[in-house]
Design a protein around this motif. Structure first.
Motif, PDB file in Angstrom:
ATOM      1  N   GLU A 186     -68.187 -17.561  22.757  1.00 20.44           N
ATOM      2  CA  GLU A 186     -68.131 -15.914  22.518  1.00 20.44           C
ATOM      3  C   GLU A 186     -67.943 -15.319  23.683  1.00 20.44           C
ATOM      4  OE1 GLU A 186     -70.565 -18.073  21.372  1.00 20.44           O
ATOM      5  OE2 GLU A 186     -70.365 -18.280  19.347  1.00 20.44           O
ATOM      6  N   ASP A 187     -68.517 -15.398  24.746  1.00 20.65           N
ATOM      7  CA  ASP A 187     -68.451 -14.900  25.901  1.00 20.65           C
ATOM      8  C   ASP A 187     -66.902 -15.266  26.715  1.00 20.65           C
ATOM      9  OD1 ASP A 187     -71.179 -13.998  26.523  1.00 20.65           O
ATOM     10  OD2 ASP A 187     -71.581 -16.393  26.605  1.00 20.65           O
ATOM     11  N   ALA A 189     -64.443 -15.420  24.620  1.00 20.74           N
ATOM     12  CA  ALA A 189     -63.687 -14.884  23.713  1.00 20.74           C
ATOM     13  C   ALA A 189     -63.564 -13.303  23.977  1.00 20.74           C
ATOM     14  CB  ALA A 189     -64.018 -15.026  22.254  1.00 20.74           C
ATOM     15  N   ALA A 190     -64.882 -12.910  24.439  1.00 17.91           N
ATOM     16  CA  ALA A 190     -64.975 -11.743  24.643  1.00 17.91           C
ATOM     17  C   ALA A 190     -64.208 -10.892  26.002  1.00 17.91           C
ATOM     18  CB  ALA A 190     -66.423 -10.953  24.967  1.00 17.91           C
ATOM     19  N   ALA A 195     -60.874 -13.715  19.268  1.00 21.46           N
ATOM     20  CA  ALA A 195     -61.621 -13.942  18.243  1.00 21.46           C
ATOM     21  C   ALA A 195     -62.293 -15.471  18.627  1.00 21.46           C
ATOM     22  CB  ALA A 195     -61.297 -14.401  16.901  1.00 21.46           C
ATOM     23  N   PRO A 196     -63.605 -15.657  18.828  1.00 19.22           N
ATOM     24  CA  PRO A 196     -64.439 -17.021  19.014  1.00 19.22           C
ATOM     25  C   PRO A 196     -63.573 -18.206  18.648  1.00 19.22           C
ATOM     26  CG  PRO A 196     -65.872 -15.397  18.329  1.00 19.22           C
ATOM     27  CD  PRO A 196     -64.656 -14.794  17.877  1.00 19.22           C
TER      28      PRO A 196
END
Length: 216
Positions: A186-187, A189-190, A195-196
């Motif tokens: 998730e990090d 992706a951000a 998207a993850p």
């Protein structure tokens, strides 16, 4: 200088018997040429790194007339290296000549795959690269996987697309590969603004590309 990543797909008439044997056997997981002396004639010498059953491989070597001499060295339970003096036929000799002529330099490893394909990168001037591709013998399909400027990177890095390289760089900088891990998908992706699931796919493909190009 340009660098080109190629995949050559052989048919039943052009594939080397040892490549076909390893590809069609369940006893092997990886088969790569890591060094080669492309002197031509009967002086070609190669070193392969193989993951699989050394006894099965050696029995196949003994049964082929395409290998002049060899020396097999076991490096683990299922890993070994093979020094081979090969007797080239018309197709192999022509390919060696094509991709070592003029400015061209083949970057090891050369990966022999179970779908009867061979993957490798070659560096050289555009005219020599084009001439080599145009001269590939009948019975071998050629796919150009990637074309770019040669930047001196090793083949593992060169196997990556720009997006895969960026993803690995971001993941490394965030701590994704640290132990214990200090960042998750998730990090990554951000940071990449995606998207993850997309980030996870980039990571998987990048890791697979690097592992496939490493000499292990």
């Amino acid at each position: 200088m340009k660098t080109v990543r190629l995949t050559l797909r052989y048919d039943a008439e052009t594939i080397h018997p040892m490549h076909r044997f390893v590809a069609d056997s369940d006893a092997f997981d990886a088969y790569r040429m890591v060094h080669g002396n492309f002197a031509g004639g009967n002086d070609n010498a190669f070193i392969f790194h193989v993951v699989g059953d050394p006894d099965v491989y050696e029995a196949a070597l003994e049964g082929t007339d395409r290998v002049d001499e060899y020396e097999l060295t076991r490096t683990g339970d299922r890993t070994f290296t093979v020094y081979v003096r090969d007797v080239p036929d018309g197709v192999d000799e022509r390919l060696l000549t094509l991709f070592t002529r003029g400015s061209l330099v083949v970057l090891p490893p050369i990966e022999y795959r179970s779908d009867w394909t061979v993957r490798f990168s070659v560096v050289g001037e555009s005219t020599d690269l084009r001439r080599a591709l145009e001269g590939v013998p009948d019975g071998i399909e050629t796919a150009v996987d990637r074309v770019g400027e040669y930047d001196g990177s090793d083949d593992a890095v060169g196997a990556l697309t720009d997006r895969q390289r960026e993803t690995l760089r971001v993941a490394r900088d965030l701590g994704y590969f640290e132990v214990p891990r200090s960042a998750g998908v998730e990090d990554v992706a951000a940071e990449l603004d995606c998207a993850p699931g997309t980030a996870a796919e980039h990571l998987r493909k990048a890791e697979a590309a690097v592992m496939g190009a490493l000499e292990l």
